[in-house]
Design a protein around this motif. Structure first.
Motif: not given
Lengths: 315, 265
Positions: A166-167, A170, A181, A183, A296, A310, B112, B115-116, B118, B141-142
């Protein structure tokens, strides 16, 4: 069996070139166009060739037997990985075409070094590299390249689903926004570059016995452009693109061998037509829609409002 | 949060000061985009930053988030000095932002994008990810991403590419993405730009709700005057890089210097 005798070498070469395409794909995951792969490929090959032919390593070869081959892969990976950090940290301050130019310069430096050092055999190069694991037929190198390819694809597949992947994405989409953000761009750009370097190094170490000889022609500007073509033809946004591009462009001249010199013209035409009409590459233009994400099942929601994310204190 | 106390200077008085900017200055060649700006932001307030176009508001945000290093001056956040930190370090400290010209990861999905963001609240390294050993973290994360999409009302479009969203939705998604970094301070750069009238109305209560729910301090750059007057506890006015007034919105609105800056003399 006859099929393998006839086409096994080509198939192994297709996988090998596909793997090199993937080594270009790694930095591209983080948006970095690096053409350094041939340099690391050549270096990995030289490491294997020197260990497998130089009398200084005769003791290693006797002691390890066939174990010497995995050792050359490991050394190729480690040395290329370390060099990748050394080169990547300064080079990745450059962007876009400037990074591409710097990595071409890197490939040239290694090539000129290889031409002039005695350990690399100078312009003649190193030859008489023993066949890996006592292979008697070149198609048997599929046993090397196929497992490596499968592991590499698994690696990229898992990577793309992970925090690191993901990083990378991005940074590819917007480096400044990624930074804002949270990264860290430099760390991940260097990591992506090193992954490509390690892969190219391993492929190089596996290829020295495969090609039997190793010389400065293995890591050239031409190779940089060839691998770039793999990515352009196949597509740069999925791991299947560079793999397919590498395999196709390796097979094409062989398939067209009957056309003699015209095959190179057709090869060039394919490149031009593909970049005009398939700007996303072959895989990119298949336009596979990503599956909609599945939510989920939520945990019990009657615990009051969602708490703060967090925060630094709760970490 | 309205203390009712109006202050003519950048002094936040006795309330807890969360952000303390001292003499922030940024020169671009001969141009002084931000000139010796000092102000303090109290914990929990919505602090407005207004001023004519080109006054240096966005540059000030860039100085505060590490995108542009200041030529001189300091910014303290609690006990931490933010000036000198890289943007990702500022984000990790708990200061997050949105962009005036929307900088979502356009081709990536809304989910996405969140998520990134985080990243700085998670740890999984390369090999943990490759070997699938970060399942618990990934679930967290999800889950968090979906909750934040719920918050901005975009959960049913989680899989769509961010660039296909309307302007207003993109701005809300950007706020959700900023929240995903786990901030204590949120910097919003023109959150109402491109929104229609009803969206603008909803934005005020949304920002307040977010502030209360996540215990945030909010800085907001905004041109839309009714929004600023309704939303902000205090307002600072920038003109040609200089801070010309700080205080409660009604008072600032009547300040002759502010009127002059907006209308000319």
């Amino acid at each position: 069996m006859e099929f393998l005798q006839q086409y096994g070498f080509l198939m192994a070469t297709m996988l090998q070139q596909g793997l090199l395409g993937l080594s270009l794909y790694a930095p591209l995951m983080a948006g970095q166009l690096s053409l350094a792969s041939p340099g690391f490929y050549a270096l990995g090959g030289y490491i294997a060739a020197v260990i497998l032919t130089n009398p200084a390593f005769a003791g290693w070869r006797d002691a390890l037997g066939y174990g010497i081959y995995p050792l050359t892969w490991l050394l190729g990976a480690v040395v290329c990985g370390l060099l990748g950090v050394v080169v990547g940290v300064p080079a990745l301050r450059l962007r876009g075409i400037y990074l591409a130019l710097a990595t071409i310069a890197f490939v040239e430096i290694l090539r000129v070094l290889a031409l002039n050092l005695s350990i690399t055999g100078g312009a003649v190069g190193l030859f008489g590299i023993p066949q890996a694991f006592g292979f008697v037929d070149r198609w048997q190198y599929l046993w090397q390249f196929l497992p490596l390819l499968i592991l590499t694809l698994l690696f990229f597949h898992q990577l793309s689903r992970s925090r690191t992947g993901r990083a990378f994405r991005a940074i590819r989409e917007d480096e400044l926004a990624a930074d804002a953000m949270g990264v860290p761009p430099t760390r991940y750009k260097v990591l992506a570059f090193v992954i490509g370097a390690v892969l190219a190094g391993i492929v190089g170490s596996m290829s020295a016995p495969f090609l039997n000889t190793w010389n400065a022609k293995q890591g050239t500007f031409d190779a940089s452009i060839a691998y770039l073509a793999f990515v352009l033809i196949g597509g740069s946004r999925s791991m299947w693109g560079p793999l397919l591009g590498g395999a196709l462009l390796t097979a094409l001249p062989e398939v067209l061998r009957g056309l003699a010199d015209w095959r190179l013209v057709i090869n060039g035409l394919v490149l031009v037509v593909a970049s005009l009409y398939l700007p996303q590459g072959i895989v990119g233009s298949l336009g596979r829609k990503p599956k909609p994400p599945i939510r989920p099942s939520a945990p019990p929601r009657d615990e009051g409002p969602v708490g703060p994310p967090y925060t630094p204190e709760t970490l | 949060m309205n203390s009712g106390v109006t202050l003519s200077k950048g002094d936040a008085g006795s309330a807890e000061v969360l952000l303390d900017a001292q003499h922030l200055t940024r020169r671009f060649g001969g141009l002084v985009a931000v000139n010796d700006v000092s102000f303090q932001v109290r914990r929990g307030e919505v602090f407005g930053l207004i001023g004519p176009n080109g006054a240096g508001k966005t540059t000030l945000f860039n100085l505060m988030t590490g995108l542009t290093p200041p030529s001189s001056g300091t910014l303290r956040f609690g006990n931490t000095t933010l000036t000198g930190l890289a943007p990702h370090q500022v984000a990790a400290e708990g200061v997050s932002r949105t962009f005036q010209n929307i900088r979502l990861f356009g081709p990536l999905s809304a989910l996405e994008n969140i998520k990134i963001a985080q990243h700085c609240r998670t740890q999984a390294g390369l090999w943990t990810g490759i070997f699938g050993r970060a399942r618990a973290e990934e679930r967290r994360v999800e889950q968090r991403a979906w909750e934040l999409l719920d918050l901005v009302g975009l959960a049913d479009r989680a899989g769509e590419q961010a660039r296909n969203f309307s302007y207003g939705d993109q701005r809300r998604l950007e706020i959700a993405r900023a929240l995903a970094t786990g901030p204590r301070v949120l910097l919003l750069d023109e959150p109402a730009a491109g929104m229609n009238t009803s969206e603008k109305g909803a934005l005020t209560s949304f920002i307040r709700e977010v502030r209360d729910r996540f215990d945030l301090t909010v800085l907001v750059i905004e041109h839309h005057v009714p929004l600023v007057m309704n939303l902000c506890d205090r307002v600072a006015v920038l003109n040609f890089g200089q801070l010309i007034a700080v205080g409660d919105p009604e008072r600032v609105q009547k300040d002759p210097k502010v009127i002059e800056a907006y209308l000319g003399s």
